[in-house]
Design an enzyme around this catalytic site. Structure first.
Site, mmCIF file in Angstrom:
data_model
loop_
_atom_site.group_PDB
_atom_site.id
_atom_site.type_symbol
_atom_site.label_atom_id
_atom_site.label_comp_id
_atom_site.label_asym_id
_atom_site.label_seq_id
_atom_site.Cartn_x
_atom_site.Cartn_y
_atom_site.Cartn_z
ATOM 1 N N HIS A 199 0.519 -1.080 0.181
ATOM 2 C CA HIS A 199 0.109 -0.060 0.127
ATOM 3 C C HIS A 199 0.940 1.684 0.177
ATOM 4 O O HIS A 199 1.987 1.137 0.322
ATOM 5 C CB HIS A 199 -0.840 0.170 1.372
ATOM 6 N N ASP B 156 3.155 -4.176 8.166
ATOM 7 C CA ASP B 156 1.652 -3.790 8.261
ATOM 8 C C ASP B 156 0.475 -4.521 8.116
ATOM 9 O O ASP B 156 0.127 -5.411 7.358
ATOM 10 C CB ASP B 156 2.130 -2.897 6.710
ATOM 11 N N GLN C 224 -4.845 -4.926 6.902
ATOM 12 C CA GLN C 224 -5.539 -5.830 6.773
ATOM 13 C C GLN C 224 -5.671 -7.373 7.261
ATOM 14 O O GLN C 224 -6.452 -7.508 7.585
ATOM 15 C CB GLN C 224 -5.418 -6.219 5.008
ATOM 16 N N LYS D 274 -10.497 -1.157 10.374
ATOM 17 C CA LYS D 274 -10.574 -1.987 9.428
ATOM 18 C C LYS D 274 -11.001 -3.317 10.807
ATOM 19 O O LYS D 274 -11.248 -4.456 9.778
ATOM 20 C CB LYS D 274 -8.933 -2.026 8.973
ATOM 21 N N CYS E 100 -4.690 2.401 -3.768
ATOM 22 C CA CYS E 100 -3.924 3.140 -3.032
ATOM 23 C C CYS E 100 -2.610 1.693 -3.318
ATOM 24 O O CYS E 100 -1.403 1.889 -2.822
ATOM 25 C CB CYS E 100 -3.584 2.884 -1.704
HETATM 26 C C1 LIG Z 1 -5.585 0.470 4.896
HETATM 27 C C2 LIG Z 1 -4.439 0.396 4.501
HETATM 28 C C3 LIG Z 1 -3.625 1.527 4.944
HETATM 29 C C4 LIG Z 1 -3.422 2.396 5.396
HETATM 30 O O1 LIG Z 1 -3.957 2.452 6.571
HETATM 31 P P1 LIG Z 1 -5.068 3.959 7.086
HETATM 32 O O2 LIG Z 1 -5.815 3.117 8.371
HETATM 33 O O3 LIG Z 1 -5.530 4.736 6.472
HETATM 34 O O4 LIG Z 1 -3.525 4.594 7.751
HETATM 35 C C5 LIG Z 1 -2.253 0.358 4.728
HETATM 36 N N1 LIG Z 1 -1.679 -0.801 4.464
HETATM 37 C C6 LIG Z 1 -2.878 -1.343 4.116
HETATM 38 C C7 LIG Z 1 -2.791 -2.988 3.564
HETATM 39 C C8 LIG Z 1 -4.050 -0.731 4.382
HETATM 40 O O5 LIG Z 1 -5.050 -2.069 3.858
#
Ligand SMILES: *Cc1c(COP(=O)(O)O)cnc(C)c1O
Length: 550
Positions: free
Chosen positions: A105, A182, A185, A208, A346
C-alpha cells in the site's frame, strides 16, 4: 441504498461498526468525558483508567509482552511514518537497504521513499509471481547484509495475498534486519501473536477492525522503542520541561504527544472484546465460505477475470470484467445498492506491475452473508450481459478540432430536455451513458500524456482552444463510459463561453438542477472533478493572458 438494502463489500477500505462499539464511544462522551493523565479529580482518573485498560486489551489481543509496547496512533499510516522518522532516519546511511514488496500500500512505500531520500539509503522491491504470491526466491536473493529494514504487508489489500510472514521475518532477522509488518488488513482476518511472529514492529488501524476512525496501534519491541527519539513533541510525551532541557516521559507516553483519541481507544478495545466474544475460527471459516461462493458464482459470468489467485488468500476478490471499465462496473453495482471499491486501491506500483489501471474489489467481512454474495454476483452478471461499453461503441472522430468550432456539439438545452423529464434514477443513468456514447472519442494520438488528467479511478484527456471571440472550447475523453457521459454534460454547459463565464459557472448548482448531485456529483473523487479543475485552470490562464497589455 438506492431503495435497496445495502450490500457492503468494501470492508478492506473500512469496516462497519458493531452496536457495542458505537455505544462505548457514546457512553464515554455522555458519562466519562475528561482528559487523561491530567486532572486531579475522579472523572479524569476514571477516564485514564479506561484508556489504559484499553491499552491492556490491545496488548493481550496481539500478545505483546507489555503495555509499554503499545503506542496509540491515528492509524497504520501514522505508525509507519513514526518508524521511518524515529527509528530509521537516525540509523540509515548510504549503502543501507530497505526491502519492500510489490504488494505494498502507498502507506508502506512513501514514508520509506522519504527516509531513503533523507539518508541516502536504497529501496529494494521484492517482485510478485503471476498469481499474486510474493516471489520467495527473489526475496532470498534481495535480502542481504545491507538490508537494514524489511517492511511488508501481512495481507495485500489489493489482491488478498496472505504473505508467509513468519518465515520471512526469521530470514530477515538472521541477516540482522529489523522487520516492520503492515497489519492493516490482517488483524480483522487472522489471529495475531507478535511474539510468535517475532517481528519488531506491527501496525494496524482501528477502523478496519470494526472500531472508529482516527485510532490505530503501533506495536514495537520495547528495546527498540526505548532507543528511539520522540517523533512529535508536546504534552504527555515529557516528564519535565525547562529551557535548559527536557526530559522525556517513559514508554509508551514518549510517543503520544498531545491529547490522544480517548474515545477511539475505548471503541477499539470494545471492538476487540466483541471479536473475542465470537469464535474467531468460525468467523474465518465463514469468510472462506463467502469467498468460495463468490468465486464460484463469478467464474460463470462471461468476461469475469479474477486478478491474483494467491496460494493463501483472505476474503478479498479483485477482478475485472473484460467488457467494461472498472469504474463503470463500480457505479453500476452502486445503482443496485452494492458497494465495492474500484481503482488502484492505493497500490499504484502493484497495478503497474499487473499492467492494469485498476481492479474492482469486493472484500468480505464476517458479517456479510451468502445472500450478499449472491446479490453481488447476480448484479454483476446482469452488468456483464448488458452489452459491451468498449471504445468501439463510441463515435470515432478525428475531427473534434477540424470543423468549426469543434464538430458535433451536445448543447446544454438538449441535455436539460433529455434528462429532466426522467424521474427514475436508472433511466437518467442510462441517458448519461448514452450521452457518453455520443461524445466524440479521442484518437490514440490525442490521448497524449500531456493531455492526460489522472483521476482516482479512471484516466481522462482534455484539450482546450480559444476562438477569435475569446471564447474557450474544450474536448475531452475518458476510458470510463460514465465519465464520458458526465464530460458531455459539463462541456455542454461550458463550451463556447468566455473565461470569466466559465469561472463563474455554478457547477454544483447545474448538477443539482440535473438532479444528479446525489449520485454523481462532481465533488466525488472521480475523473470528472479533475476535468472540471483543469477546465477552470484553462479559463484562469486565458483571463491572465487577456489582462496582459500587448
Ligand atoms: C488501509 C491500509 C493502510 C492504511 O491504513 P490507514 O488506516 O489509512 O492509515 C495501509 N496498509 C494497508 C495494507 C491497508 O489496507
Amino acid at each position: 441504498m438506492n431503495n435497496q438494502p445495502l450490500v457492503y463489500l468494501d470492508n478492506a477500505a473500512t469496516s462497519q461498526k458493531p452496536e457495542t462499539v458505537i455505544r462505548a464511544v457514546e457512553q464515554f462522551y455522555r458519562q466519562q468525558n475528561a482528559n487523561v493523565h491530567r486532572g486531579a479529580y475522579q472523572l479524569s482518573e476514571q477516564a485514564t483508567r479506561a484508556f489504559e485498560t484499553a491499552r491492556t486489551t490491545v496488548k493481550d489481543f496481539i500478545n505483546a509482552d507489555s503495555e509499554q509496547e503499545i503506542i496509540w496512533t491515528r492509524g497504520t499510516t501514522e505508525g509507519i511514518n513514526l518508524i521511518a522518522q524515529s527509528y530509521a532516519r537516525p540509523r540509515l546511511q548510504p549503502g543501507d537497504e530497505i526491502l519492500l514488496t510489490e504488494l505494498e500500500h502507498h502507506a508502506n512505500i512513501v514514508p520509506w521513499q522519504i527516509v531513503a531520500e533523507q539518508t541516502g539509503a536504497q529501496i529494494r522491491v521484492v517482485p510478485i509471481l503471476e498469481n499474486g504470491d510474493l516471489n520467495l526466491q527473489r526475496f532470498g536473493e534481495l535480502l542481504n547484509d545491507n538490508t537494514r529494514i524489511l517492511s511488508l504487508t501481512h495481507i495485500s489489500n489489493a489482491l488478498g495475498t496472505i504473505n508467509p510472514v513468519a518465515g520471512l521475518i526469521r530470514q530477515a532477522k538472521e541477516q540482522g534486519a529489523i522487520v516492520v509488518i503492515d497489519g492493516a488488513q490482517a488483524v480483522s482476518h487472522l489471529e495475531i501473536d507478535v511474539q510468535r511472529l517475532g517481528c519488531d514492529f506491527y501496525l494496524f488501524s482501528g477502523h478496519k477492525l470494526f472500531a472508529p476512525t482516527g485510532i490505530g496501534v503501533l506495536y514495537g519491541r520495547k528495546a527498540l522503542l526505548e532507543a528511539m527519539p520522540p517523533w512529535q513533541a508536546g504534552g504527555e510525551m515529557i516528564r519535565k520541561v525547562s529551557f535548559s532541557g527536557t526530559e522525556y516521559n517513559d514508554l509508551p507516553f514518549k510517543f503520544e504527544a498531545g491529547t490522544p483519541n480517548i474515545s477511539g481507544a475505548l471503541g477499539l478495545a470494545e471492538a476487540i472484546r466483541f471479536l473475542n466474544s465470537l469464535d474467531r475460527k468460525a468467523l474465518a471459516r465463514h469468510e472462506r465460505a463467502l469467498m468460495s461462493k463468490a468465486i464460484e458464482l463469478c467464474s460463470a459470468i462471461p468476461g469475469f477475470t479474477r486478478i491474483g489467485q494467491p496460494t493463501a488468500g483472505a476474503s478479498i476478490l479483485s477482478f475485472q470484467l473484460t467488457s467494461h471499465h472498472q469504474q463503470d462496473v463500480g457505479l453500476m453495482l452502486d445503482q443496485q445498492g452494492i458497494a465495492v471499491r474500484t481503482g488502484h486501491h492505493c497500490a499504484m506500483p502493484l497495478m503497474e506491475t499487473l499492467g492494469l489501471p485498476g481492479t474492482i474489489r469486493a472484500s468480505f467481512a464476517f458479517y456479510n452473508s451468502i445472500e450478499d454474495v449472491e446479490r453481488f454476483a447476480a448484479a454483476l452478471s446482469v452488468i456483464a450481459q448488458g452489452g459491451s461499453f468498449s471504445a468501439a461503441d463510441t463515435v470515432p472522430s478525428q475531427s473534434v478540432f477540424d470543423s468549426s468550432p469543434f464538430g458535433r456539439e451536445i448543447k446544454d438545452r438538449d441535455i436539460l430536455t433529455q434528462l429532466t423529464p426522467l424521474k427514475n434514477w436508472n433511466d437518467r443513468y442510462r441517458q448519461i451513458m448514452l450521452l457518453g456514447k455520443r461524445l466524440p472519442s479521442f484518437t490514440a494520438a490525442m490521448k497524449a500524456d500531456t493531455q492526460r488528467i489522472n483521476g482516482c479511478e479512471s484516466d481522462a484527456w482534455l484539450v482546450a482552444k480559444g476562438d477569435d471571440n475569446g471564447a474557450l472550447w474544450f474536448a475531452a475523453d475518458s476510458d470510463a463510459r460514465v465519465i464520458r457521459g458526465l464530460i458531455a454534460l459539463v462541456l455542454a454547459a461550458l463550451n463556447g463561453r468566455q473565461p470569466q463565464q466559465i469561472l463563474d459557472f455554478d457547477m454544483d448548482g447545474y448538477f443539482e438542477q440535473l438532479q444528479l448531485s446525489r449520485h454523481l456529483s462532481p465533488s466525488r473523487g472521480n475523473g470528472l472533478k479533475a476535468i472540471i479543475e483543469t477546465v477552470r485552470k484553462s479559463a484562469s490562464e486565458a483571463l491572465r493572458h487577456a489582462d496582459q497589455p500587448r
